[in-house]
Design a protein around this motif. Structure first.
Motif, mmCIF file in Angstrom:
data_model
loop_
_atom_site.group_PDB
_atom_site.id
_atom_site.type_symbol
_atom_site.label_atom_id
_atom_site.label_comp_id
_atom_site.label_asym_id
_atom_site.label_seq_id
_atom_site.Cartn_x
_atom_site.Cartn_y
_atom_site.Cartn_z
ATOM 1 N N ARG A 33 38.934 34.551 52.088
ATOM 2 C CA ARG A 33 39.550 35.640 52.856
ATOM 3 C C ARG A 33 41.059 35.483 53.019
ATOM 4 N N ASP A 34 41.689 34.812 52.066
ATOM 5 C CA ASP A 34 43.130 34.582 52.156
ATOM 6 C C ASP A 34 43.914 35.375 51.111
ATOM 7 N N GLY A 35 43.233 36.223 50.368
ATOM 8 C CA GLY A 35 43.901 37.047 49.373
ATOM 9 C C GLY A 35 44.281 36.332 48.097
ATOM 10 N N VAL A 36 43.889 35.072 47.941
ATOM 11 C CA VAL A 36 44.301 34.251 46.805
ATOM 12 C C VAL A 36 43.269 34.352 45.680
ATOM 13 N N ALA A 37 43.744 34.612 44.453
ATOM 14 C CA ALA A 37 42.861 34.728 43.291
ATOM 15 C C ALA A 37 42.095 33.428 43.051
ATOM 16 N N THR A 38 40.910 33.563 42.497
ATOM 17 C CA THR A 38 39.981 32.448 42.295
ATOM 18 C C THR A 38 39.642 32.311 40.809
ATOM 19 N N PRO A 39 38.876 31.267 40.428
ATOM 20 C CA PRO A 39 38.436 31.171 39.035
ATOM 21 C C PRO A 39 37.667 32.408 38.559
ATOM 22 N N TRP A 40 36.977 33.101 39.488
ATOM 23 C CA TRP A 40 36.286 34.326 39.084
ATOM 24 C C TRP A 40 37.272 35.320 38.466
ATOM 25 N N HIS A 41 38.426 35.486 39.096
ATOM 26 C CA HIS A 41 39.392 36.463 38.598
ATOM 27 C C HIS A 41 39.951 36.038 37.244
ATOM 28 N N LEU A 42 40.151 34.748 37.044
ATOM 29 C CA LEU A 42 40.633 34.258 35.754
ATOM 30 C C LEU A 42 39.635 34.603 34.650
ATOM 31 N N MET A 43 38.364 34.321 34.898
ATOM 32 C CA MET A 43 37.329 34.630 33.916
ATOM 33 C C MET A 43 37.198 36.132 33.707
ATOM 34 N N HIS A 44 37.173 36.869 34.806
ATOM 35 C CA HIS A 44 36.929 38.308 34.780
ATOM 36 C C HIS A 44 37.974 39.033 33.929
ATOM 37 N N TYR A 45 39.250 38.829 34.231
ATOM 38 C CA TYR A 45 40.290 39.544 33.504
ATOM 39 C C TYR A 45 40.502 38.983 32.102
ATOM 40 N N GLY A 46 40.340 37.680 31.940
ATOM 41 C CA GLY A 46 40.451 37.093 30.610
ATOM 42 C C GLY A 46 39.398 37.615 29.656
ATOM 43 N N SER A 47 38.199 37.860 30.167
ATOM 44 C CA SER A 47 37.119 38.336 29.285
ATOM 45 C C SER A 47 37.431 39.713 28.711
ATOM 46 N N PHE A 48 38.102 40.561 29.479
ATOM 47 C CA PHE A 48 38.442 41.890 28.969
ATOM 48 C C PHE A 48 39.510 41.803 27.882
ATOM 49 N N ALA A 49 40.471 40.894 28.064
ATOM 50 C CA ALA A 49 41.503 40.713 27.042
ATOM 51 C C ALA A 49 40.879 40.173 25.760
ATOM 52 N N ARG A 50 40.012 39.184 25.899
ATOM 53 C CA ARG A 50 39.319 38.649 24.731
ATOM 54 C C ARG A 50 38.445 39.708 24.084
ATOM 55 N N GLY A 51 37.974 40.666 24.885
ATOM 56 C CA GLY A 51 37.083 41.703 24.385
ATOM 57 C C GLY A 51 37.771 42.922 23.814
ATOM 58 N N GLY A 52 39.079 42.865 23.602
ATOM 59 C CA GLY A 52 39.752 43.912 22.858
ATOM 60 C C GLY A 52 40.528 44.932 23.648
ATOM 61 N N ALA A 53 40.561 44.820 24.981
ATOM 62 C CA ALA A 53 41.348 45.781 25.760
ATOM 63 C C ALA A 53 42.823 45.656 25.406
ATOM 64 N N GLY A 54 43.505 46.808 25.400
ATOM 65 C CA GLY A 54 44.941 46.768 25.180
ATOM 66 C C GLY A 54 45.682 46.361 26.427
ATOM 67 N N ALA A 55 45.226 46.859 27.570
ATOM 68 C CA ALA A 55 45.852 46.537 28.850
ATOM 69 C C ALA A 55 44.784 46.486 29.930
ATOM 70 N N ILE A 56 45.054 45.701 30.935
ATOM 71 C CA ILE A 56 44.135 45.513 32.056
ATOM 72 C C ILE A 56 44.947 45.685 33.331
ATOM 73 N N ILE A 57 44.410 46.465 34.272
ATOM 74 C CA ILE A 57 45.064 46.621 35.574
ATOM 75 C C ILE A 57 44.230 45.878 36.618
ATOM 76 N N VAL A 58 44.825 44.880 37.231
ATOM 77 C CA VAL A 58 44.129 44.088 38.248
ATOM 78 C C VAL A 58 43.769 44.983 39.429
ATOM 79 N N GLU A 59 42.618 44.689 39.993
ATOM 80 C CA GLU A 59 42.031 45.448 41.107
ATOM 81 C C GLU A 59 42.996 45.716 42.256
ATOM 82 N N ALA A 60 42.638 46.692 43.091
ATOM 83 C CA ALA A 60 43.443 47.044 44.261
ATOM 84 C C ALA A 60 43.783 45.784 45.050
ATOM 85 N N THR A 61 45.075 45.527 45.195
ATOM 86 C CA THR A 61 45.577 44.292 45.791
ATOM 87 C C THR A 61 46.395 44.648 47.027
ATOM 88 N N GLY A 62 45.997 44.119 48.165
ATOM 89 C CA GLY A 62 46.613 44.503 49.427
ATOM 90 C C GLY A 62 48.064 44.072 49.538
#
Length: 369
Positions: A33-62
């Motif tokens: 609950r501190d707003g700090v990205a975790t290993p989940w976010h590293l895996m999550h966004y990295g998988s889309f890049a590896r999967g061929g996306a041209g660009a990725i927009i990180v989720e709504a960030t307060g």
């Protein structure tokens, strides 16, 4: 034959390898609950890049602690949060994709329980459980959520500074672009809509007043980020409710956003008010695409389309017929993080999109191509 979906696109100084973009999708995965990205976010966004996306927009960030939808959201109001996002940015870049971040303030829809893992998903979170008092243009609640406090001018100035400060941190973290969230019933959309903004000062009334906060934020962010860095805005182009913010007002707003230095608008819809009984949103494949097509036709703004565009040939058709400049593919990427690779194969695209380490798994499909 040109495959529009696989064609690069350039916004200012940024060239993105294709027009398959992943939109922001809330993860509610910051257990601390501190707003700090975790290993989940590293895996999550990295998988889309590896999967061929041209660009990725990180989720709504307060941009502020009280701007989060839930306590489990990402934040960018301090430097520790910035530093935790640097590895995410570096990983996505190493895999050939661009990455942006959506800066957000949830307004009267903040301080809620996440969509999963809690007893009452979407309900207001009591202060005893870590919730907080929410803010809005007017002191009127969304549905059954707790009533917000109306922002005064000092509070509005604080929000503007928070967006600017978070944008500066996004630049420092290495993001390629910034998106401002003005859709789905969150704070900036609440100001835009006559259904939720009943102010009588210069931030209410006609569209110019209701758009003032968003345009102030756009101006502040545009002034401090590099000149070659794209700035995006996401809007709800229709509320699907009579008397709400509609496509006519959206057209004027997008025209103003163009004049204020925005480089692309993502066209979504709804989210600001419960629908009256008997009203139904026409949800189906590509149901928001006509909104995107209208704005692309009636303004000078590059447009991205989003919403149940799940099939490669469907996405290609939207681009080939001039309805949008970019396709945002969300839940289809959640189902298959290699969606971009599959789309490239279906459209007989460049096999270079497939990482060399994975090409042995695609040999039969590549031979058929």
């Amino acid at each position: 034959m040109t495959q529009h979906l696989l064609t690069p696109i350039t916004l200012r100084d940024l060239t993105v390898r294709n027009r398959i973009w992943v939109p922001p999708m809330c993860q509610y995965s910051v257990a601390a609950r501190d707003g700090v990205a975790t290993p989940w976010h590293l895996m999550h966004y990295g998988s889309f890049a590896r999967g061929g996306a041209g660009a990725i927009i990180v989720e709504a960030t307060g941009v502020l602690p009280e701007g989060r939808i839930s306590p489990q959201d990402l934040g960018l109001w301090n430097d520790a949060q910035r530093d935790a996002l640097v590895p995410v940015v570096e990983l996505v870049h190493s895999l050939g994709a661009a990455i942006g971040i959506q800066l957000a303030h949830a307004g009267r829809k903040a301080s809620t329980q996440p969509e999963w893992g809690t007893p009452h998903p979407g309900a207001s979170l009591p202060e005893a459980d870590g919730g907080w008092t929410t803010v809005a243009p007017s002191a009127e609640a969304y549905a059954d959520l707790a009533a917000p406090e109306a922002l005064d001018e000092a509070g509005i100035d604080h929000v503007v500074r928070a967006f600017a400060d978070s944008a500066r941190r996004a630049v420092d973290a290495g993001f390629d672009m910034i998106e401002i969230h003005a859709a789905h019933g969150y704070l900036l959309h609440e100001f835009l809509s006559p259904l939720s903004n009943h102010r009588t000062d210069s931030y209410g009334g006609d569209l110019a007043g209701r758009a003032r906060l968003l345009l102030r934020i756009v101006d502040e962010v545009r002034a401090l980020i590099p000149g070659g860095m794209p700035l995006l805005v996401r809007i709800s182009a229709s509320e699907w409710v009579e008397g709400g913010f509609d496509l006519e007002e959206a057209t004027q707003l997008v025209t103003w956003l163009t004049e204020h230095g925005v480089d692309m608008v993502d066209v979504s819809s709804g989210g600001n008010t419960p629908l009256p009984e008997g009203t139904r949103i026409p949800v189906g494949p590509g149901y928001q695409t006509p909104l995107a097509a209208h704005l692309r036709t009636h303004t000078e703004m590059p447009i991205s389309a989003v919403g149940m565009i799940d099939e490669p040939f469907q996405a290609e058709h939207v681009l080939a017929t001039g309805q949008a400049d970019v396709i945002r593919v969300g839940r289809a990427f959640l189902r298959d993080p290699s969606w971009g690779l599959q789309a490239s194969l279906a459209l007989r695209g460049d096999e270079e999109l497939i990482p060399a380490q994975y090409r042995r798994a695609y040999r039969q499909q590549l031979r058929r191509g």
